[in-house]
Write an enzyme that holds these catalytic residues in place. Sequence first.
Site, PDB file in Angstrom:
ATOM      1  N   ARG A   1       0.851  -1.195   0.000  1.00 40.19           N
ATOM      2  CA  ARG A   1       0.000   0.000   0.000  1.00 40.19           C
ATOM      3  C   ARG A   1       0.881   1.237   0.000  1.00 40.19           C
ATOM      4  NH1 ARG A   1      -5.123   1.999   2.243  1.00 40.19           N
ATOM      5  NH2 ARG A   1      -5.129   4.175   1.605  1.00 40.19           N
TER       6      ARG A   1
ATOM      7  N   ARG B   1      -5.673   0.841  -4.933  1.00 38.70           N
ATOM      8  CA  ARG B   1      -4.780   0.397  -3.864  1.00 38.70           C
ATOM      9  C   ARG B   1      -4.704  -1.121  -3.809  1.00 38.70           C
ATOM     10  NH1 ARG B   1      -8.249   3.687   0.272  1.00 38.70           N
ATOM     11  NH2 ARG B   1      -7.878   5.048  -1.450  1.00 38.70           N
TER      12      ARG B   1
ATOM     13  N   ASP C   1      -6.695  -1.963   1.426  1.00 41.15           N
ATOM     14  CA  ASP C   1      -7.246  -0.934   2.308  1.00 41.15           C
ATOM     15  C   ASP C   1      -7.877  -1.660   3.483  1.00 41.15           C
ATOM     16  OD1 ASP C   1      -8.031   1.607   3.194  1.00 41.15           O
ATOM     17  OD2 ASP C   1      -9.942   1.488   2.141  1.00 41.15           O
TER      18      ASP C   1
ATOM     19  N   ASP D   1      -9.771  -0.871   7.044  1.00 45.75           N
ATOM     20  CA  ASP D   1     -10.406   0.179   7.836  1.00 45.75           C
ATOM     21  C   ASP D   1     -10.959  -0.396   9.129  1.00 45.75           C
ATOM     22  OD1 ASP D   1     -10.051   2.294   5.991  1.00 45.75           O
ATOM     23  OD2 ASP D   1     -11.775   1.608   4.838  1.00 45.75           O
TER      24      ASP D   1
END
Length: 167
Positions: free
Chosen positions: A90, A100, A103, A105
């Site tokens: 990343r 990307r 990711d 989160d």
Amino acid sequence: MSKPFSGIVAAYIGLGSNLDDPVAQVLSARADCAAISGVTELAFSSLYGSAPMGPQDQPDYINAVMAVATELTAPALLHQLQRIEQAHGRVRTGQRWGSRTLDLDLLIYGEHCIETAELTVPHPGLGQRAFVLYPLFEIAPDLRVPGLGRIADLVVNCPLDGLKRIT
């Protein structure tokens, strides 16, 4: 604002990728998240395909949501997720919603609402994003999202927007 917390917390992590074999990236990241010291996987959603949120001149995304039990604080868990993102190549370019490799989160951390310069939980936009809500609902249909209400109500009010379950 959340106070420091000590103990076991249920947390939910959103996983997404649209580069370098996104399915493999998400599945590898799942294993990496489960291998974090102080983290135990509780559930993992199906994989979902979705159009990109930002610039449309990029590949579609593969998304999933993982439920974990953790002894880590929210900032410590976030740092571990960022370490995994970096290990997956990343690169943070500053472009919002760009392509990307990975990711990760931190979507929800127990019943905590956290707002610091580094971290906002529940994750901003969670209540309007089909690629997060539907996988989250799949693994936690009775969940109450702090500050937003029942996941079942959020899903009802969120159109699929082309989201497709692929596994």
